[in-house]
Design a protein around this motif. Structure first.
Motif, PDB file in Angstrom:
ATOM      1  N   LYS A 170       0.834  -1.202   0.000  1.00  0.00           N
ATOM      2  CA  LYS A 170       0.000   0.000   0.000  1.00  0.00           C
ATOM      3  C   LYS A 170       0.874   1.259   0.000  1.00  0.00           C
ATOM      4  O   LYS A 170       1.868   1.336   0.704  1.00  0.00           O
ATOM      5  N   ASP A 171       0.470   2.200  -0.827  1.00  0.00           N
ATOM      6  CA  ASP A 171       1.154   3.489  -0.947  1.00  0.00           C
ATOM      7  C   ASP A 171       2.616   3.354  -1.364  1.00  0.00           C
ATOM      8  O   ASP A 171       3.440   4.227  -1.094  1.00  0.00           O
ATOM      9  N   GLY A 172       2.965   2.240  -2.011  1.00  0.00           N
ATOM     10  CA  GLY A 172       4.320   2.040  -2.520  1.00  0.00           C
ATOM     11  C   GLY A 172       5.337   1.614  -1.478  1.00  0.00           C
ATOM     12  O   GLY A 172       6.529   1.544  -1.768  1.00  0.00           O
ATOM     13  N   ARG A 173       4.884   1.325  -0.239  1.00  0.00           N
ATOM     14  CA  ARG A 173       5.817   0.898   0.810  1.00  0.00           C
ATOM     15  C   ARG A 173       6.318  -0.512   0.526  1.00  0.00           C
ATOM     16  O   ARG A 173       5.541  -1.399   0.209  1.00  0.00           O
ATOM     17  N   GLN A 174       7.619  -0.704   0.675  1.00  0.00           N
ATOM     18  CA  GLN A 174       8.203  -2.027   0.447  1.00  0.00           C
ATOM     19  C   GLN A 174       8.249  -2.817   1.742  1.00  0.00           C
ATOM     20  O   GLN A 174       8.380  -2.249   2.831  1.00  0.00           O
ATOM     21  N   PHE A 175       8.149  -4.124   1.611  1.00  0.00           N
ATOM     22  CA  PHE A 175       8.233  -5.040   2.740  1.00  0.00           C
ATOM     23  C   PHE A 175       8.727  -6.382   2.225  1.00  0.00           C
ATOM     24  O   PHE A 175       8.823  -6.603   1.017  1.00  0.00           O
ATOM     25  N   GLU A 176       9.069  -7.256   3.136  1.00  0.00           N
ATOM     26  CA  GLU A 176       9.566  -8.579   2.780  1.00  0.00           C
ATOM     27  C   GLU A 176       8.423  -9.582   2.931  1.00  0.00           C
ATOM     28  O   GLU A 176       7.859  -9.736   4.009  1.00  0.00           O
ATOM     29  N   VAL A 177       8.070 -10.253   1.840  1.00  0.00           N
ATOM     30  CA  VAL A 177       7.008 -11.255   1.865  1.00  0.00           C
ATOM     31  C   VAL A 177       7.637 -12.627   2.155  1.00  0.00           C
ATOM     32  O   VAL A 177       8.767 -12.891   1.745  1.00  0.00           O
ATOM     33  N   TYR A 178       6.897 -13.467   2.882  1.00  0.00           N
ATOM     34  CA  TYR A 178       7.383 -14.800   3.250  1.00  0.00           C
ATOM     35  C   TYR A 178       6.571 -15.868   2.533  1.00  0.00           C
ATOM     36  O   TYR A 178       5.342 -15.794   2.480  1.00  0.00           O
ATOM     37  N   LYS A 179       7.283 -16.867   2.004  1.00  0.00           N
ATOM     38  CA  LYS A 179       6.650 -17.997   1.343  1.00  0.00           C
ATOM     39  C   LYS A 179       7.464 -19.242   1.644  1.00  0.00           C
ATOM     40  O   LYS A 179       8.639 -19.140   2.028  1.00  0.00           O
ATOM     41  N   LEU A 180       6.876 -20.416   1.438  1.00  0.00           N
ATOM     42  CA  LEU A 180       7.664 -21.646   1.479  1.00  0.00           C
ATOM     43  C   LEU A 180       8.438 -21.711   0.167  1.00  0.00           C
ATOM     44  O   LEU A 180       7.892 -21.431  -0.903  1.00  0.00           O
ATOM     45  N   ARG A 181       9.711 -22.066   0.246  1.00  0.00           N
ATOM     46  CA  ARG A 181      10.536 -22.110  -0.972  1.00  0.00           C
ATOM     47  C   ARG A 181      10.093 -23.273  -1.857  1.00  0.00           C
ATOM     48  O   ARG A 181       9.991 -24.409  -1.402  1.00  0.00           O
ATOM     49  N   VAL A 221       1.932 -14.542   8.247  1.00  0.00           N
ATOM     50  CA  VAL A 221       2.782 -13.729   9.123  1.00  0.00           C
ATOM     51  C   VAL A 221       2.745 -12.275   8.641  1.00  0.00           C
ATOM     52  O   VAL A 221       2.651 -11.349   9.445  1.00  0.00           O
ATOM     53  N   ASN A 222       2.771 -12.084   7.310  1.00  0.00           N
ATOM     54  CA  ASN A 222       2.670 -10.732   6.759  1.00  0.00           C
ATOM     55  C   ASN A 222       1.332 -10.087   7.107  1.00  0.00           C
ATOM     56  O   ASN A 222       1.259  -8.882   7.323  1.00  0.00           O
ATOM     57  N   VAL A 223       0.277 -10.906   7.178  1.00  0.00           N
ATOM     58  CA  VAL A 223      -1.039 -10.387   7.569  1.00  0.00           C
ATOM     59  C   VAL A 223      -0.983  -9.930   9.025  1.00  0.00           C
ATOM     60  O   VAL A 223      -1.419  -8.818   9.350  1.00  0.00           O
ATOM     61  N   LEU A 224      -0.436 -10.761   9.906  1.00  0.00           N
ATOM     62  CA  LEU A 224      -0.339 -10.384  11.325  1.00  0.00           C
ATOM     63  C   LEU A 224       0.494  -9.117  11.510  1.00  0.00           C
ATOM     64  O   LEU A 224       0.201  -8.305  12.386  1.00  0.00           O
ATOM     65  N   ARG A 225       1.510  -8.948  10.687  1.00  0.00           N
ATOM     66  CA  ARG A 225       2.373  -7.758  10.778  1.00  0.00           C
ATOM     67  C   ARG A 225       1.715  -6.515  10.185  1.00  0.00           C
ATOM     68  O   ARG A 225       2.246  -5.415  10.284  1.00  0.00           O
ATOM     69  N   GLY A 226       0.560  -6.691   9.510  1.00  0.00           N
ATOM     70  CA  GLY A 226      -0.156  -5.561   8.939  1.00  0.00           C
ATOM     71  C   GLY A 226       0.321  -5.130   7.570  1.00  0.00           C
ATOM     72  O   GLY A 226      -0.107  -4.102   7.053  1.00  0.00           O
ATOM     73  N   GLU A 227       1.204  -5.908   6.950  1.00  0.00           N
ATOM     74  CA  GLU A 227       1.729  -5.565   5.631  1.00  0.00           C
ATOM     75  C   GLU A 227       0.807  -6.045   4.514  1.00  0.00           C
ATOM     76  O   GLU A 227       0.806  -5.493   3.416  1.00  0.00           O
ATOM     77  N   THR A 247       1.284   2.301 -15.370  1.00  0.00           N
ATOM     78  CA  THR A 247       0.736   3.586 -15.797  1.00  0.00           C
ATOM     79  C   THR A 247       0.153   4.254 -14.549  1.00  0.00           C
ATOM     80  O   THR A 247       0.048   3.622 -13.490  1.00  0.00           O
ATOM     81  N   GLU A 248      -0.258   5.509 -14.682  1.00  0.00           N
ATOM     82  CA  GLU A 248      -0.864   6.196 -13.544  1.00  0.00           C
ATOM     83  C   GLU A 248      -2.106   5.446 -13.067  1.00  0.00           C
ATOM     84  O   GLU A 248      -2.332   5.300 -11.869  1.00  0.00           O
ATOM     85  N   ARG A 249      -2.903   4.950 -14.006  1.00  0.00           N
ATOM     86  CA  ARG A 249      -4.110   4.194 -13.650  1.00  0.00           C
ATOM     87  C   ARG A 249      -3.736   2.907 -12.911  1.00  0.00           C
ATOM     88  O   ARG A 249      -4.349   2.549 -11.910  1.00  0.00           O
ATOM     89  N   GLN A 250      -2.735   2.192 -13.391  1.00  0.00           N
ATOM     90  CA  GLN A 250      -2.331   0.934 -12.764  1.00  0.00           C
ATOM     91  C   GLN A 250      -1.788   1.156 -11.358  1.00  0.00           C
ATOM     92  O   GLN A 250      -1.938   0.298 -10.489  1.00  0.00           O
ATOM     93  N   ARG A 251      -1.196   2.311 -11.111  1.00  0.00           N
ATOM     94  CA  ARG A 251      -0.673   2.619  -9.770  1.00  0.00           C
ATOM     95  C   ARG A 251      -1.787   2.683  -8.728  1.00  0.00           C
ATOM     96  O   ARG A 251      -1.531   2.584  -7.537  1.00  0.00           O
ATOM     97  N   ARG A 252      -3.029   2.770  -9.175  1.00  0.00           N
ATOM     98  CA  ARG A 252      -4.153   2.822  -8.246  1.00  0.00           C
ATOM     99  C   ARG A 252      -4.262   1.538  -7.432  1.00  0.00           C
ATOM    100  O   ARG A 252      -4.833   1.527  -6.352  1.00  0.00           O
ATOM    101  N   ARG A 253      -3.715   0.447  -7.937  1.00  0.00           N
ATOM    102  CA  ARG A 253      -3.784  -0.813  -7.180  1.00  0.00           C
ATOM    103  C   ARG A 253      -3.005  -0.711  -5.873  1.00  0.00           C
ATOM    104  O   ARG A 253      -3.190  -1.509  -4.967  1.00  0.00           O
ATOM    105  N   LEU A 254      -2.137   0.294  -5.764  1.00  0.00           N
ATOM    106  CA  LEU A 254      -1.364   0.508  -4.542  1.00  0.00           C
ATOM    107  C   LEU A 254      -2.130   1.343  -3.510  1.00  0.00           C
ATOM    108  O   LEU A 254      -1.609   1.633  -2.442  1.00  0.00           O
ATOM    109  N   GLU A 255      -3.376   1.704  -3.819  1.00  0.00           N
ATOM    110  CA  GLU A 255      -4.185   2.491  -2.888  1.00  0.00           C
ATOM    111  C   GLU A 255      -4.738   1.645  -1.747  1.00  0.00           C
ATOM    112  O   GLU A 255      -5.229   2.190  -0.764  1.00  0.00           O
TER     113      GLU A 255
END
Length: 189
Positions: free
Chosen positions: A48-59, A100-106, A124-132
């Motif tokens: 959200k809002d372009g903030r970066q975070f580390e996502v966790y998955k099983l390899r 875990v990312n859900v619990l952390r609020g990311e 595009t500017e329109r596609q950036r809306r998905r970050l809202e």
């Protein structure tokens, strides 16, 4: 327009982790026996809002086989995916650590899937809306084709979700997600 409340995300994630713990232990052993490398895969994503975070998955891929291309599809018979990884991906079980990312609020339970910074740079500017909105473990694009549809169409579905987000839509997405997880439908292009 609001989707699932944060408290519901926390409750689902907490319950999901407790229920999944025995499976995660078995999966961790299987991943270690099947290939070298860590059990958990971490990757920088944009939320959200372009903030970066580390996502966790099983390899699910061989060590060092991280696809970095924008919209790079992982094919069903991709030799970079491990034997255990194929099973995990078939039912999206590799995504369980996202809780875990859900619990952390990311991440939320429902929203556009978190994306790579390289992909965001091409929006595009329109596609950036998905970050809202907060990214989700599942979303409108996942229940309407997943990897079977082109990357640009997935983003348009995410923008549609941003414009139409509601509790009723999130519940509909959750029901459709459960159906897809049981069938494994649409994972590969």
């Amino acid at each position: 327009m609001r989707g699932l409340p944060r408290i519901v995300d926390i409750a689902i994630a907490g319950l999901g982790i407790v229920v999944a713990l025995p499976f995660l232990l078995v999966a961790a052993i299987a991943i270690k026996v099947d290939s070298r490398g860590p059990v958990i895969y971490r990757q920088r994503r944009v939320g959200k809002d372009g903030r970066q975070f580390e996502v966790y998955k099983l390899r699910t891929m061989r060590l060092g086989a991280d696809p970095v291309g924008v919209g790079t599809p992982v094919l069903e018979d991709d030799p970079l995916v491990t034997r255990v990884g194929r099973f995990l991906r078939r039912f999206s079980l590799d995504e369980i650590p996202n809780l875990v990312n859900v619990l952390r609020g990311e991440v939320a339970i429902v929203g556009p899937r978190p994306t790579l910074a390289a992909q965001v740079e091409l929006y595009t500017e329109r596609q950036r809306r998905r970050l809202e909105v907060k990214p989700g473990m599942t979303g409108w694009a996942q229940v309407n084709g997943r990897a079977r549809i082109p990357w640009e169409e997935r983003i348009e579905l995410d923008v549609w979700y941003v414009d139409h987000r509601s509790l009723a839509l999130d519940l509909r997405i959750l029901v459709r997600t459960a159906r897809l997880l049981l069938t494994g439908h649409g994972l590969y292009g």
